[in-house]
Write an enzyme that holds these catalytic residues in place. Structure first.
Site, mmCIF file in Angstrom:
data_model
loop_
_atom_site.group_PDB
_atom_site.id
_atom_site.type_symbol
_atom_site.label_atom_id
_atom_site.label_comp_id
_atom_site.label_asym_id
_atom_site.label_seq_id
_atom_site.Cartn_x
_atom_site.Cartn_y
_atom_site.Cartn_z
ATOM 1 N N THR A 2 -68.821 35.394 9.593
ATOM 2 C CA THR A 2 -69.574 36.049 10.649
ATOM 3 C C THR A 2 -71.059 35.846 10.417
ATOM 4 O O THR A 2 -71.452 35.232 9.436
ATOM 5 C CB THR A 2 -69.252 37.564 10.676
ATOM 6 O OG1 THR A 2 -69.691 38.106 11.901
ATOM 7 C CG2 THR A 2 -69.897 38.300 9.521
ATOM 8 N N GLY A 157 -74.743 31.496 16.837
ATOM 9 C CA GLY A 157 -73.467 31.326 17.530
ATOM 10 C C GLY A 157 -73.319 29.967 18.188
ATOM 11 O O GLY A 157 -72.206 29.454 18.329
ATOM 12 N N CYS A 160 -72.879 27.721 14.509
ATOM 13 C CA CYS A 160 -71.850 28.053 13.515
ATOM 14 C C CYS A 160 -70.512 28.339 14.198
ATOM 15 O O CYS A 160 -70.428 29.218 15.052
ATOM 16 C CB CYS A 160 -72.295 29.270 12.704
ATOM 17 S SG CYS A 160 -71.058 29.857 11.534
ATOM 18 N N THR A 163 -69.116 32.020 14.166
ATOM 19 C CA THR A 163 -69.950 33.044 14.793
ATOM 20 C C THR A 163 -69.800 32.915 16.301
ATOM 21 O O THR A 163 -69.899 31.821 16.837
ATOM 22 C CB THR A 163 -71.433 32.849 14.388
ATOM 23 O OG1 THR A 163 -71.538 32.927 12.967
ATOM 24 C CG2 THR A 163 -72.322 33.902 15.024
#
EC number: 3.4.25.2
Length: 183
Positions: A2, A157, A160, A163
């Site tokens: 995350t 986001g 990655c 994410t």
């Protein structure tokens, strides 16, 4: 994993995180809540790492906050001591980002407590991307803490794969006047 990011600016502190839970290369859940308010809503906390491990750490950290009447640094150091010495805790794989109206800290899985430079925290799989984005935004814009955290998470986001763009954002406003950072 995350991405969790914490930004402090203009007497406000924000901790924000995405909602993706992955098992290997599979997305299991997209709307997990990895950022929480603790200790009568006076402390913000976010986690990166194993979900079950993080919930265990949240509970332990909250009990340390109760024990130390909400004193963030004392609670973090006591949790870190336990994390180092307790065999069961040593196996937990998670990082915590915690903040109150005066301090921001990272509590690591090997029992370290780190106060980051510029009160900027970015942890997890997209942490480096979020940190780079937030640093650039802090240095070159007048955006508030929430806007910086959200934009940094969006950038992480986009890059990655662990994410996503489902964010939880928690914010505290400080009543304490903090010293201005020096160049």
């Amino acid at each position: 994993m995350t991405t969790i990011v914490s930004v402090r600016r203009n007497n406000k502190v924000v901790i924000a995180g995405d909602g993706q839970v992955s098992l290997g290369n599979t997305v299991m859940k997209g709307n997990a809540r990895k950022v929480r308010r603790l200790y009568n809503n006076q402390v913000l906390a976010g986690f990166a790492g194993g979900t079950a491990d993080a919930f265990t750490l949240f509970e332990r950290f909250e009990s340390k906050l109760q024990m130390h009447q909400g004193h963030l640094t004392k609670a973090a150091v006591e949790l870190a001591k336990d994390w180092r010495s307790d065999r069961a805790l040593r196996k937990l794989e998670a990082l915590l980002a915690v903040a109150d109206e005066t301090a921001s800290l990272i509590i690591t899985g090997n029992g370290d407590v780190v106060q980051p430079e510029n009160d900027l925290i970015a942890i997890g799989s997209g942490g480096a991307y979020a940190q780079a984005a937030a640093t650039a935004l802090l240095e070159n814009t007048d955006l508030d803490a929430r806007e910086i955290a959200e934009k940094a998470l969006n950038i992480a986001g986009d890059i990655c794969v662990f994410t996503n763009h489902h964010h939880t954002v928690e914010e505290l406003e400080s009543t304490v006047e903090l010293p201005k950072p020096t160049a």
